[in-house]
Design a protein around this motif. Structure first.
Motif, mmCIF file in Angstrom:
data_model
loop_
_atom_site.group_PDB
_atom_site.id
_atom_site.type_symbol
_atom_site.label_atom_id
_atom_site.label_comp_id
_atom_site.label_asym_id
_atom_site.label_seq_id
_atom_site.Cartn_x
_atom_site.Cartn_y
_atom_site.Cartn_z
ATOM 1 N N ILE A 54 0.839 -1.202 0.000
ATOM 2 C CA ILE A 54 0.000 0.000 0.000
ATOM 3 C C ILE A 54 0.873 1.252 0.000
ATOM 4 N N LYS A 55 1.930 1.238 0.798
ATOM 5 C CA LYS A 55 2.838 2.386 0.873
ATOM 6 C C LYS A 55 3.486 2.632 -0.492
ATOM 7 N N GLU A 56 3.964 1.551 -1.126
ATOM 8 C CA GLU A 56 4.595 1.693 -2.443
ATOM 9 C C GLU A 56 3.589 2.184 -3.480
ATOM 10 N N ALA A 57 2.356 1.683 -3.402
ATOM 11 C CA ALA A 57 1.318 2.127 -4.348
ATOM 12 C C ALA A 57 1.035 3.611 -4.161
ATOM 13 N N LYS A 58 0.974 4.066 -2.912
ATOM 14 C CA LYS A 58 0.751 5.497 -2.645
ATOM 15 C C LYS A 58 1.910 6.323 -3.195
ATOM 16 N N GLU A 59 3.126 5.843 -2.976
ATOM 17 C CA GLU A 59 4.295 6.575 -3.471
ATOM 18 C C GLU A 59 4.271 6.655 -4.997
ATOM 19 N N ARG A 60 3.916 5.513 -5.655
ATOM 20 C CA ARG A 60 3.832 5.532 -7.120
ATOM 21 C C ARG A 60 2.735 6.485 -7.580
ATOM 22 N N ALA A 61 1.608 6.475 -6.884
ATOM 23 C CA ALA A 61 0.499 7.360 -7.262
ATOM 24 C C ALA A 61 0.895 8.821 -7.093
ATOM 25 N N GLU A 62 1.590 9.135 -5.986
ATOM 26 C CA GLU A 62 2.041 10.510 -5.770
ATOM 27 C C GLU A 62 3.050 10.917 -6.838
ATOM 28 N N LYS A 63 3.947 9.997 -7.166
ATOM 29 C CA LYS A 63 4.948 10.286 -8.194
ATOM 30 C C LYS A 63 4.262 10.524 -9.535
ATOM 31 N N GLN A 64 3.277 9.665 -9.843
ATOM 32 C CA GLN A 64 2.552 9.817 -11.103
ATOM 33 C C GLN A 64 1.772 11.133 -11.113
ATOM 34 N N ALA A 65 1.173 11.484 -9.982
ATOM 35 C CA ALA A 65 0.448 12.756 -9.894
ATOM 36 C C ALA A 65 1.403 13.918 -10.104
ATOM 37 N N ASP A 66 2.584 13.841 -9.490
ATOM 38 C CA ASP A 66 3.593 14.899 -9.677
ATOM 39 C C ASP A 66 4.000 15.002 -11.143
ATOM 40 N N GLU A 67 4.168 13.836 -11.791
ATOM 41 C CA GLU A 67 4.537 13.847 -13.205
ATOM 42 C C GLU A 67 3.429 14.473 -14.053
ATOM 43 N N ILE A 68 2.180 14.135 -13.736
ATOM 44 C CA ILE A 68 1.052 14.693 -14.486
ATOM 45 C C ILE A 68 0.994 16.204 -14.283
ATOM 46 N N ILE A 69 1.184 16.646 -13.040
ATOM 47 C CA ILE A 69 1.166 18.085 -12.758
ATOM 48 C C ILE A 69 2.312 18.768 -13.488
ATOM 49 N N GLU A 70 3.489 18.158 -13.461
ATOM 50 C CA GLU A 70 4.645 18.736 -14.145
ATOM 51 C C GLU A 70 4.380 18.825 -15.647
ATOM 52 N N GLU A 71 3.780 17.771 -16.201
ATOM 53 C CA GLU A 71 3.454 17.771 -17.628
ATOM 54 C C GLU A 71 2.426 18.863 -17.940
ATOM 55 N N ALA A 72 1.447 19.026 -17.053
ATOM 56 C CA ALA A 72 0.435 20.072 -17.257
ATOM 57 C C ALA A 72 1.083 21.450 -17.212
ATOM 58 N N HIS A 73 2.002 21.657 -16.273
ATOM 59 C CA HIS A 73 2.717 22.935 -16.199
ATOM 60 C C HIS A 73 3.525 23.170 -17.472
ATOM 61 N N SER A 74 4.173 22.104 -17.933
ATOM 62 C CA SER A 74 4.973 22.218 -19.148
ATOM 63 C C SER A 74 4.094 22.590 -20.340
ATOM 64 N N LYS A 75 2.939 21.906 -20.466
ATOM 65 C CA LYS A 75 2.030 22.218 -21.568
ATOM 66 C C LYS A 75 1.496 23.641 -21.439
ATOM 67 N N ALA A 76 1.161 24.046 -20.208
ATOM 68 C CA ALA A 76 0.658 25.402 -19.999
ATOM 69 C C ALA A 76 1.723 26.427 -20.392
ATOM 70 N N ASN A 77 2.966 26.153 -20.017
ATOM 71 C CA ASN A 77 4.059 27.075 -20.378
ATOM 72 C C ASN A 77 4.235 27.138 -21.892
ATOM 73 N N SER A 78 4.134 25.982 -22.553
ATOM 74 C CA SER A 78 4.292 25.992 -24.004
ATOM 75 C C SER A 78 3.127 26.731 -24.663
ATOM 76 N N ILE A 79 1.907 26.593 -24.089
ATOM 77 C CA ILE A 79 0.757 27.335 -24.625
ATOM 78 C C ILE A 79 0.972 28.836 -24.428
ATOM 79 N N ILE A 80 1.485 29.213 -23.268
ATOM 80 C CA ILE A 80 1.751 30.634 -23.001
ATOM 81 C C ILE A 80 2.798 31.167 -23.973
#
Length: 168
Positions: free
Chosen positions: A81-107
């Motif tokens: 469960i701990k590893e799954a949470k860590e993977r989910a948090e990491k994936q969420a961070d990656e998604i947020i980072e990707e969204a920021h990157s896309k937003a910056n490229s749109i800007i």
């Protein structure tokens, strides 16, 4: 005392010897096998108790083993469960980072588009200024022929430019 029973001494001795032989035979053939049977039964009961104790110890050991396995599995479950949470948090961070990157490229793309629109507007303004300059030159040439003052020509150009209203 023997005579009171109505027996002679030889008879009495004979009865006593018979009794002793009978006791000896009973002891040999009945009492000792009975004692042996009791001893055997006692031993089988003791063996059964020992066996039951051994089985209880084995059962306790197995129970302890199962308890350890349950604890170990619970720990593994918590770790999963701990590893799954860590993977989910990491994936969420990656998604947020990707969204920021896309937003910056749109800007950046929007800023480029604004800059292109600005350059286009400046180009159109240059063309309009050139048109106005030609119109002014035309009017000046007309007026110089008609000998009208240049101040009046400039006022007319400004008035005509105001009527056209600058295009953006």
């Amino acid at each position: 005392m023997v005579e009171a029973l109505g027996l002679s001494l030889t008879e009495f001795v004979f009865y006593v010897i018979n009794f002793l032989i009978l006791v000896g035979l009973l002891t040999k053939f009945l009492y000792r096998p009975f004692l042996n049977m009791l001893e055997t039964r006692k031993q089988s009961i003791q063996d059964a108790l020992d066996n039951a104790e051994l089985i209880n110890r084995r059962a306790d050991e197995k129970m302890e083993n199962y308890d350890r396995q349950i604890v170990k599995l619970e720990e593994q479950g918590r770790e999963i469960i701990k590893e799954a949470k860590e993977r989910a948090e990491k994936q969420a961070d990656e998604i947020i980072e990707e969204a920021h990157s896309k937003a910056n490229s749109i800007i950046v793309a929007a800023e480029r588009q604004v800059e292109l629109e600005k350059q286009k507007a400046l180009e159109e303004m240059k063309q309009q200024v050139a048109t106005l300059a030609l119109l002014a030159a035309e009017k000046i040439v007309e007026r110089s022929i008609a000998q009208v003052g240049q101040d009046q020509i400039v006022d007319e150009i400004i008035e005509q430019a105001g009527k056209r209203q600058w295009q953006n």
